[in-house]
Design a protein around this motif. Structure first.
Motif, PDB file in Angstrom:
ATOM      1  N   ILE A  12     -30.501  42.826   6.843  1.00  0.00           N
ATOM      2  CA  ILE A  12     -32.018  42.791   7.544  1.00  0.00           C
ATOM      3  C   ILE A  12     -32.795  42.180   6.467  1.00  0.00           C
ATOM      4  CG2 ILE A  12     -31.757  44.561   8.790  1.00  0.00           C
ATOM      5  CD1 ILE A  12     -33.020  45.995   6.642  1.00  0.00           C
ATOM      6  N   LYS A  13     -31.966  41.395   5.497  1.00  0.00           N
ATOM      7  CA  LYS A  13     -32.843  40.629   4.817  1.00  0.00           C
ATOM      8  C   LYS A  13     -34.024  41.250   4.074  1.00  0.00           C
ATOM      9  CE  LYS A  13     -30.169  36.732   5.284  1.00  0.00           C
ATOM     10  NZ  LYS A  13     -29.206  37.717   6.403  1.00  0.00           N
ATOM     11  N   GLN A  14     -33.735  41.845   3.742  1.00  0.00           N
ATOM     12  CA  GLN A  14     -35.133  42.900   2.747  1.00  0.00           C
ATOM     13  C   GLN A  14     -34.631  42.808   1.876  1.00  0.00           C
ATOM     14  OE1 GLN A  14     -36.125  46.279   4.992  1.00  0.00           O
ATOM     15  NE2 GLN A  14     -37.210  47.658   3.129  1.00  0.00           N
ATOM     16  N   SER A  15     -35.107  43.043   0.897  1.00  0.00           N
ATOM     17  CA  SER A  15     -34.588  42.671  -0.624  1.00  0.00           C
ATOM     18  C   SER A  15     -35.431  44.264  -0.745  1.00  0.00           C
ATOM     19  CB  SER A  15     -36.189  41.974  -1.583  1.00  0.00           C
ATOM     20  OG  SER A  15     -37.532  42.390  -0.925  1.00  0.00           O
ATOM     21  N   ARG A 220     -43.537  47.051   9.325  1.00  0.00           N
ATOM     22  CA  ARG A 220     -42.424  47.661   9.249  1.00  0.00           C
ATOM     23  C   ARG A 220     -41.557  47.231  10.812  1.00  0.00           C
ATOM     24  NH1 ARG A 220     -42.779  53.749   8.571  1.00  0.00           N
ATOM     25  NH2 ARG A 220     -40.644  53.336   7.691  1.00  0.00           N
ATOM     26  N   SER A 221     -41.830  46.484  11.904  1.00  0.00           N
ATOM     27  CA  SER A 221     -40.551  45.928  13.037  1.00  0.00           C
ATOM     28  C   SER A 221     -40.389  44.127  12.547  1.00  0.00           C
ATOM     29  CB  SER A 221     -42.312  45.942  13.793  1.00  0.00           C
ATOM     30  OG  SER A 221     -41.959  46.883  14.878  1.00  0.00           O
ATOM     31  N   LEU A 222     -41.776  43.899  12.328  1.00  0.00           N
ATOM     32  CA  LEU A 222     -41.357  42.453  11.851  1.00  0.00           C
ATOM     33  C   LEU A 222     -40.499  42.366  10.450  1.00  0.00           C
ATOM     34  CD1 LEU A 222     -44.992  40.588  11.601  1.00  0.00           C
ATOM     35  CD2 LEU A 222     -43.011  41.138  13.990  1.00  0.00           C
ATOM     36  N   ARG A 232     -40.850  35.243   5.076  1.00  0.00           N
ATOM     37  CA  ARG A 232     -40.824  36.654   4.361  1.00  0.00           C
ATOM     38  C   ARG A 232     -42.091  37.269   5.018  1.00  0.00           C
ATOM     39  NH1 ARG A 232     -42.161  36.289  -0.598  1.00  0.00           N
ATOM     40  NH2 ARG A 232     -43.278  34.144  -0.418  1.00  0.00           N
ATOM     41  N   THR A 233     -42.000  38.527   5.014  1.00  0.00           N
ATOM     42  CA  THR A 233     -43.161  39.552   5.978  1.00  0.00           C
ATOM     43  C   THR A 233     -43.211  40.554   4.918  1.00  0.00           C
ATOM     44  OG1 THR A 233     -42.223  38.675   8.026  1.00  0.00           O
ATOM     45  CG2 THR A 233     -44.566  40.432   7.623  1.00  0.00           C
ATOM     46  N   ASN A 234     -44.981  40.537   4.212  1.00  0.00           N
ATOM     47  CA  ASN A 234     -44.464  41.997   3.035  1.00  0.00           C
ATOM     48  C   ASN A 234     -46.624  42.228   3.625  1.00  0.00           C
ATOM     49  OD1 ASN A 234     -43.137  41.464   1.550  1.00  0.00           O
ATOM     50  ND2 ASN A 234     -43.411  39.114   0.755  1.00  0.00           N
ATOM     51  N   MET A 235     -46.582  42.968   3.220  1.00  0.00           N
ATOM     52  CA  MET A 235     -47.852  43.809   2.871  1.00  0.00           C
ATOM     53  C   MET A 235     -48.865  44.448   1.688  1.00  0.00           C
ATOM     54  SD  MET A 235     -48.175  46.785   5.953  1.00  0.00           S
ATOM     55  CE  MET A 235     -49.986  47.572   6.457  1.00  0.00           C
ATOM     56  N   VAL A 236     -49.782  44.168   1.770  1.00  0.00           N
ATOM     57  CA  VAL A 236     -50.483  44.380   0.268  1.00  0.00           C
ATOM     58  C   VAL A 236     -51.534  45.585   1.605  1.00  0.00           C
ATOM     59  CG1 VAL A 236     -52.676  44.800  -0.859  1.00  0.00           C
ATOM     60  CG2 VAL A 236     -50.989  42.882  -0.159  1.00  0.00           C
ATOM     61  N   THR A 276     -40.892  34.104  -3.888  1.00  0.00           N
ATOM     62  CA  THR A 276     -40.092  34.435  -2.739  1.00  0.00           C
ATOM     63  C   THR A 276     -38.723  35.185  -2.586  1.00  0.00           C
ATOM     64  OG1 THR A 276     -38.799  32.126  -3.912  1.00  0.00           O
ATOM     65  CG2 THR A 276     -40.916  31.670  -2.451  1.00  0.00           C
ATOM     66  N   ARG A 277     -38.425  35.371  -3.646  1.00  0.00           N
ATOM     67  CA  ARG A 277     -37.404  36.909  -3.343  1.00  0.00           C
ATOM     68  C   ARG A 277     -38.257  37.786  -2.548  1.00  0.00           C
ATOM     69  NH1 ARG A 277     -36.835  36.844  -9.854  1.00  0.00           N
ATOM     70  NH2 ARG A 277     -38.465  36.899  -9.795  1.00  0.00           N
ATOM     71  N   ILE A 278     -39.060  38.466  -2.584  1.00  0.00           N
ATOM     72  CA  ILE A 278     -39.894  39.296  -1.915  1.00  0.00           C
ATOM     73  C   ILE A 278     -39.782  39.393  -0.852  1.00  0.00           C
ATOM     74  CG2 ILE A 278     -41.314  40.995  -2.136  1.00  0.00           C
ATOM     75  CD1 ILE A 278     -42.055  39.816  -5.301  1.00  0.00           C
ATOM     76  N   LEU A 279     -38.756  40.148   0.238  1.00  0.00           N
ATOM     77  CA  LEU A 279     -38.217  40.205   1.408  1.00  0.00           C
ATOM     78  C   LEU A 279     -39.414  41.848   2.481  1.00  0.00           C
ATOM     79  CD1 LEU A 279     -37.269  37.131   0.095  1.00  0.00           C
ATOM     80  CD2 LEU A 279     -35.938  38.142   2.630  1.00  0.00           C
ATOM     81  N   GLY A 280     -40.199  42.217   2.771  1.00  0.00           N
ATOM     82  CA  GLY A 280     -40.189  42.574   3.724  1.00  0.00           C
ATOM     83  C   GLY A 280     -41.240  43.740   2.595  1.00  0.00           C
ATOM     84  N   ARG A 281     -41.731  43.851   1.796  1.00  0.00           N
ATOM     85  CA  ARG A 281     -41.807  45.391   0.950  1.00  0.00           C
ATOM     86  C   ARG A 281     -43.285  45.048   1.028  1.00  0.00           C
ATOM     87  NH1 ARG A 281     -37.418  47.075   0.458  1.00  0.00           N
ATOM     88  NH2 ARG A 281     -39.462  48.744  -0.512  1.00  0.00           N
TER      89      ARG A 281
END
Length: 368
Positions: A12-15, A220-222, A232-236, A276-281
């Motif tokens: 899923i390419k989530q780090s 959480r879906s994306l 890369r989709t992340n959230m604050v 750029t290594r952070i994905l889905g966090r």
């Protein structure tokens, strides 16, 4: 950052869960083109200033022309770069206005693309969903849904446009946990701004809480499928932060506790944008506290300077779902893919014919 070439993260390419002790460098944002909606004030303005100062070109989208234009002018003067910041009027609830923001960002981009989109615009409007007003009236007045319009519809518009323009970014590559951030000048990154209200109810603010729960659901879906577009989709998720969006009555209720700081929100977002290594966090930003982890893994408040303690304002929610919740998504996606493969071209053709029959000849549809 620890990564794995096998298992769930590879699918899923989530780090993996974030390790905040791993350093990153602000200058990794150099030469990137970043759109920030709601960037004229609050921590949006903090994002703009920090990233522009470190070499990015930031496009400020906001309804406040005075503040947005003044901020862009000030940053250009401070940095000595005419390309450091630009203001574009944008009402995030208006689709053509957002389309114009993205088109202007591409036009102003030295390389003709967009590297990062930050869906930051949000409001806390009058929130009286549970107060219908005069009960003697023949019927209630409709609730004010401005909060939903900005915080949900606006974010959906921004995300949709990001998914169109980010993959078109010249010189960019699909997101990759093995990337080398200081060498990857082009990126494809979407950052959503939620809230602690995404994780817990906020008393007397049902619309705001609902809107931020929606942003969490979107995130959480994306994040499970963003690799299909290489994004890369992340959230604050900020706690109550000492900005104008927190009304005086809320600050009164919080008296005796603690509020978060704008600089910590900017710190969290900068890590997500730069690395750029952070994905889905996701990163929760709260008041800075001194904590120590006990033998059960729980964090406890301790006195400053306690051996083994750490001072932090940043936390990662749902770190365990990297292995648990999203494992469900992985199984479901694999199952659906297996069904599609089993049905093959015959199944595809059958569905197309059925769809054509429903729309052209009016048969085969649900009549209930």
């Amino acid at each position: 950052m620890a990564t794995s070439s096998k298992g769930l993260s590879a699918y899923i390419k989530q780090s993996p869960p974030l390790d905040f002790s791993i350093p990153y460098d602000d200058t990794w944002v150099k030469d990137r083109i970043i759109i920030v909606t709601g960037g004229a004030s609050g921590f949006g303005a903090g994002f703009v200033r920090r990233w522009a100062t470190n070499g990015a070109t930031v496009i400020i989208g906001d309804v406040n022309v005075g503040k947005g234009d003044a901020l862009a002018r000030a940053i250009r003067k401070e940095t000595g770069r005419e390309s450091a910041a630009h203001f574009v009027h944008c009402d995030v609830t208006d689709w053509p206005s957002q389309v114009n923001l993205f088109k202007e960002a591409v036009r102003l981009s030295p390389h003709g693309g967009i590297d990062t989109v930050v869906a930051n615009a949000g409001i806390q409007a009058v929130d009286r969903l549970q107060e219908p007003g005069d009960l003697s009236a023949a019927e209630p007045q409709p609730p004010n849904l401005a909060t939903m319009d900005v915080n949900v519809t606006g974010v959906l518009y921004t995300s949709h446009l990001a998914y169109y323009w980010l993959p078109k970014n010249p010189g960019s590559k699909p997101c990759n946990m093995e990337s080398v951030p200081d060498k990857q000048t082009r990126d494809r990154s979407l950052v959503l701004v939620g809230s602690m209200a995404s994780l817990a109810p906020i008393a007397a603010a049902p619309l705001y809480g609902t809107s931020k729960h929606a942003v969490l659901g979107l995130f959480r879906s994306l994040r499970c499928t963003s690799h299909m577009e290489g994004i890369r989709t992340n959230m604050v998720l900020p706690y109550f932060i000492d900005t104008a969006i927190v009304p005086p009555v809320a600050k009164l209720l919080l008296a005796g506790g603690a509020m978060g700081k704008v600089e910590d929100v900017v710190e969290a977002a900068t890590r997500l944008v730069a690395d750029t290594r952070i994905l889905g966090r996701g990163i929760v930003v709260g008041p800075k506290v001194t904590v120590k982890q006990d033998e059960t893994g729980e964090f406890k408040l301790v006195a400053k300077g306690t051996e083994g303690s750490t001072d932090t304002a940043l936390w990662e929610p749902y770190a365990d779902d990297w292995e648990e919740v999203d494992a469900f998504d992985r199984r479901v996606v694999k199952l659906l893919n297996a069904v599609e493969q089993a049905r093959g071209w015959i199944g595809w053709a059958t569905d197309i014919l059925k769809l054509a029959g429903e729309h052209i000849f009016g048969f085969g549809g649900d009549r209930t």
